[in-house]
Design an enzyme around this catalytic site. Structure first.
Site, short mmCIF file in Angstrom:
data_model
loop_
_atom_site.label_atom_id
_atom_site.label_comp_id
_atom_site.label_asym_id
_atom_site.label_seq_id
_atom_site.Cartn_x
_atom_site.Cartn_y
_atom_site.Cartn_z
N GLU A 27 0.74 6.80 -6.64
CA GLU A 27 -0.35 7.66 -6.66
C GLU A 27 0.28 9.21 -6.69
O GLU A 27 -0.14 9.99 -7.25
CB GLU A 27 -1.32 7.66 -5.49
CG GLU A 27 -2.37 8.38 -5.27
CD GLU A 27 -3.26 7.88 -4.23
OE1 GLU A 27 -3.26 8.95 -3.29
OE2 GLU A 27 -3.83 7.00 -4.06
N LYS A 50 0.89 -1.18 0.01
CA LYS A 50 -0.23 -0.07 -0.03
C LYS A 50 0.84 1.40 -0.01
O LYS A 50 0.52 2.16 -0.44
CB LYS A 50 -1.02 -0.21 1.14
CG LYS A 50 -1.70 1.28 1.24
CD LYS A 50 -2.61 1.37 0.06
CE LYS A 50 -3.77 2.36 0.48
NZ LYS A 50 -3.47 3.36 1.21
#
Length: 304
Positions: A171, A164
């Site tokens: 991102e 993550k």
């Protein structure tokens, strides 16, 4: 299955609701009594039938540490704690080691999906032993989007949050690329419909994505983004990603630059650029006042 959810904010509350919609028995606990089914963590644990599963969705760091510590004193052998917050993967290993002597399992789960997850499902990245992950699959299947994708058992303890962390680093880079492209289009005299350009990219292009869809949604409601301030926080995972790159000698130029761009966004008057302006004035005679003004496209380039 029966599952407890600790932390019923924007993520935890929606995840608890999606689990309930999927037929699971969810008992929630939150510091806000209006949201909570239990009066305390102790009361929460008493309401669960062994073997217990407690999913923690509280802020990373001290709040997660305190919650895991308290649960460790309340749970028994065969129970499992899931940390679904944005914890550092190093902390996961410490939590697992602290719970292991009591026979309490630990699974870390990186969760992506934000406020849209309730309807669309969440991407889940799990870390832990097969022994602890396998019994949780009914909940994971309910939370993830329909279909074959959206869940991965990424590896041992810490792997879920490491995955993550890298996801969020990527991102950062993608968001920064869209942001820089937007600024260049706005600065150009050639393009008169910037929102239209971004909208045109949403179908048939190699950069179409959910992030682009979200940007188009923002531009539809505020074409010039006039209501927003050019300021962006970082959740910590971008920093951890860059540090992991240093630790593993892996170059991350795009992600690192995106993180630093967020730091720069918080400065009304950059001290670094003041130094640049002062130096240019010293060796080139460039006026410091002129350095404060944004040059127009018609201005000739300065000579250093």
């Amino acid at each position: 299955m029966q599952i407890a959810m600790v932390g019923l904010g924007r993520m935890g509350g929606n995840m608890a609701e999606r689990l309930r919609q999927g037929g699971h028995d969810v008992i929630g606990y939150d510091r806000d009594p209006a949201l909570s089914d239990a009066s305390s963590l102790e009361d929460l644990v008493k309401r669960l039938t062994p073997p217990r599963v407690v999913w923690v969705m509280v802020p990373a760091g001290a709040a997660t540490q305190a919650t895991v510590d308290e649960l460790g004193a309340l749970l028994e052998a065969g129970d499992t704690v899931i940390d679904g917050g944005n914890s550092h993967y190093v902390d996961d290993r410490a939590h697992a080691e602290a719970l292991a002597p009591s026979g309490v399992g630990f699974v870390d789960v990186g969760v992506s999906g934000g406020v849209w997850g309730l309807d669309n499902g969440y991407a889940l990245m799990a870390g832990g032993s097969e022994e602890h992950v396998r019994p949780l699959m009914p909940a994971f299947e309910t939370l993830k989007p329909p279909g074959a994708h959206g869940f991965v058992h990424a590896g041992g303890v810490g792997a879920g949050h490491f995955a993550k962390m890298v996801h969020n680093g990527i991102e950062y880079g993608m968001m920064q690329a869209f942001a820089e492209g937007y600024e260049l289009l706005e600065a150009s005299d050639a393009v008169t419909d910037v929102p239209g350009v971004f909208s045109s990219w949403s179908e048939g292009t190699v950069i179409r994505s959910w992030l682009l869809d979200l940007l188009n949604r923002a531009l539809e409601s505020d074409p010039g983004l006039a209501a927003l301030r050019g300021y962006a926080e970082d959740s910590g995972e971008g920093r951890w990603t860059v540090q992991a790159g240093v630790d593993h000698a892996v170059p991350l130029p795009a992600i690192t630059a995106a993180l630093y761009a967020r730091f720069a966004s918080r400065q009304d008057d950059s001290p670094a650029m003041k130094v640049v302006a002062a130096l240019r004035n010293q060796f080139g005679g460039h006026a410091i006042e002129a350095a404060k003004a944004k040059p127009s496209a018609a201005d000739p380039p300065a000579t250093d």
